[in-house]
Design a protein around this motif. Structure first.
Motif, PDB file in Angstrom:
ATOM      1  N   LYS A 218      18.144  23.613 -31.093  1.00 21.91           N
ATOM      2  CA  LYS A 218      17.125  24.741 -31.566  1.00 21.91           C
ATOM      3  C   LYS A 218      17.581  26.348 -31.487  1.00 21.91           C
ATOM      4  O   LYS A 218      18.764  26.461 -30.935  1.00 21.91           O
ATOM      5  N   ILE A 219      16.980  27.085 -32.057  1.00 17.16           N
ATOM      6  CA  ILE A 219      17.266  28.655 -32.278  1.00 17.16           C
ATOM      7  C   ILE A 219      16.321  28.908 -31.108  1.00 17.16           C
ATOM      8  O   ILE A 219      15.002  28.942 -31.333  1.00 17.16           O
ATOM      9  N   HIS A 220      16.848  29.834 -30.101  1.00 26.76           N
ATOM     10  CA  HIS A 220      16.123  30.575 -29.092  1.00 26.76           C
ATOM     11  C   HIS A 220      16.032  32.007 -29.872  1.00 26.76           C
ATOM     12  O   HIS A 220      16.831  32.665 -29.854  1.00 26.76           O
ATOM     13  N   ILE A 221      14.546  32.360 -29.875  1.00 28.96           N
ATOM     14  CA  ILE A 221      14.185  33.731 -30.475  1.00 28.96           C
ATOM     15  C   ILE A 221      13.263  34.451 -29.200  1.00 28.96           C
ATOM     16  O   ILE A 221      12.301  33.738 -28.809  1.00 28.96           O
ATOM     17  N   GLU A 222      13.838  35.355 -28.540  1.00 25.04           N
ATOM     18  CA  GLU A 222      13.198  36.075 -27.717  1.00 25.04           C
ATOM     19  C   GLU A 222      12.774  37.491 -28.090  1.00 25.04           C
ATOM     20  O   GLU A 222      13.431  38.376 -28.734  1.00 25.04           O
ATOM     21  N   LEU A 223      11.407  37.682 -28.330  1.00 24.88           N
ATOM     22  CA  LEU A 223      10.981  39.293 -28.870  1.00 24.88           C
ATOM     23  C   LEU A 223      10.650  40.036 -27.592  1.00 24.88           C
ATOM     24  O   LEU A 223       9.667  39.494 -26.913  1.00 24.88           O
ATOM     25  N   ASP A 224      10.978  41.385 -27.814  1.00 25.04           N
ATOM     26  CA  ASP A 224      10.622  42.295 -26.839  1.00 25.04           C
ATOM     27  C   ASP A 224       9.862  43.351 -27.609  1.00 25.04           C
ATOM     28  O   ASP A 224      10.644  44.067 -28.304  1.00 25.04           O
ATOM     29  N   LYS A 225       8.698  43.682 -27.648  1.00 24.41           N
ATOM     30  CA  LYS A 225       7.953  44.673 -28.354  1.00 24.41           C
ATOM     31  C   LYS A 225       8.214  46.044 -27.696  1.00 24.41           C
ATOM     32  O   LYS A 225       7.553  46.905 -28.310  1.00 24.41           O
ATOM     33  N   LYS A 226       8.621  46.095 -26.680  1.00 22.19           N
ATOM     34  CA  LYS A 226       8.865  47.509 -25.887  1.00 22.19           C
ATOM     35  C   LYS A 226       7.519  48.386 -25.753  1.00 22.19           C
ATOM     36  O   LYS A 226       7.490  49.324 -26.353  1.00 22.19           O
ATOM     37  N   SER A 227       6.425  47.653 -25.404  1.00 20.12           N
ATOM     38  CA  SER A 227       5.223  48.322 -25.111  1.00 20.12           C
ATOM     39  C   SER A 227       4.646  48.614 -26.371  1.00 20.12           C
ATOM     40  O   SER A 227       3.462  49.477 -26.242  1.00 20.12           O
ATOM     41  N   SER A 228       4.906  48.256 -27.569  1.00 15.93           N
ATOM     42  CA  SER A 228       4.202  48.256 -28.965  1.00 15.93           C
ATOM     43  C   SER A 228       3.375  47.323 -29.187  1.00 15.93           C
ATOM     44  O   SER A 228       3.344  46.102 -28.335  1.00 15.93           O
ATOM     45  N   GLU A 229       2.637  47.200 -30.214  1.00 15.97           N
ATOM     46  CA  GLU A 229       1.928  46.144 -30.667  1.00 15.97           C
ATOM     47  C   GLU A 229       2.615  45.216 -31.403  1.00 15.97           C
ATOM     48  O   GLU A 229       2.096  44.050 -31.357  1.00 15.97           O
ATOM     49  N   SER A 230       3.835  45.571 -31.963  1.00 18.89           N
ATOM     50  CA  SER A 230       4.686  44.372 -32.596  1.00 18.89           C
ATOM     51  C   SER A 230       6.106  45.136 -32.690  1.00 18.89           C
ATOM     52  O   SER A 230       6.467  46.134 -32.478  1.00 18.89           O
ATOM     53  N   CYS A 231       7.044  44.337 -33.344  1.00 20.27           N
ATOM     54  CA  CYS A 231       8.282  44.562 -33.427  1.00 20.27           C
ATOM     55  C   CYS A 231       8.497  44.820 -34.892  1.00 20.27           C
ATOM     56  O   CYS A 231       7.752  44.292 -35.951  1.00 20.27           O
ATOM     57  N   LEU A 232       9.221  45.978 -35.287  1.00 20.12           N
ATOM     58  CA  LEU A 232       9.351  46.391 -36.449  1.00 20.12           C
ATOM     59  C   LEU A 232      10.803  46.351 -36.828  1.00 20.12           C
ATOM     60  O   LEU A 232      11.608  46.969 -36.006  1.00 20.12           O
TER      61      LEU A 232
END
Length: 147
Positions: free
Chosen positions: A35-49
């Protein structure tokens, strides 16, 4: 110092780990068995851009990781049995329902950026079939960037 974008690749027992600091947030990517491990950190925002350049890099990394998994002699290839993603409405983001997370990908016209968001766990483990769809959707939205 430009802290907006950095790609870090580390060899850890032959596992390459990529952490991409994007326009807003960060994405951590690496191969985790089949599998591919994907980890998202929005840094206190509502989404990643993601900017156009961020998108190119993330697509490239995901393509490379998917290819490595697919070409592994131990990998049992799962046939692609049709569209996995769903669409919220005609202009809404595309999304995938994963085990404990829903992953959303869309284009934010106001920010001129690909927007990635999730509900649930910020860590996702996606199969090659999911990764290929994510790559295809990101490539589709990539065409919407202003010249």
């Amino acid at each position: 110092m430009d802290t907006k974008k950095h790609l870090r690749s580390m060899n850890n027992q032959e596992t390459q780990v990529y952490k991409w600091l994007i326009k807003r947030g960060s994405i951590l990517l690496f191969e985790d068995r089949d599998k591919i491990h994907i980890e998202l950190d929005k840094k206190s925002s509502e989404s990643c851009l993601l900017t156009k350049e961020d998108t190119e890099e993330v697509i490239s990394i995901m393509t490379s990781l998917s290819g490595a998994i697919w070409n592994s002699p131990d990998y049992i290839k799962e046939p692609y049995e049709g569209q996995i993603f769903k669409i919220d409405n005609n202009n809404g983001p595309v999304y995938w329902d994963l085990e404990q997370t829903t992953l959303y990908v869309g284009f934010n016209v106001n920010e001129d950026a690909i927007e990635i968001n999730y509900s649930g766990d910020s860590v996702l483990k996606v199969s090659v079939n999911y990764a290929v769809e994510i790559i295809q959707i990101m490539t589709h939205y990539y065409k919407q960037f202003r010249p």
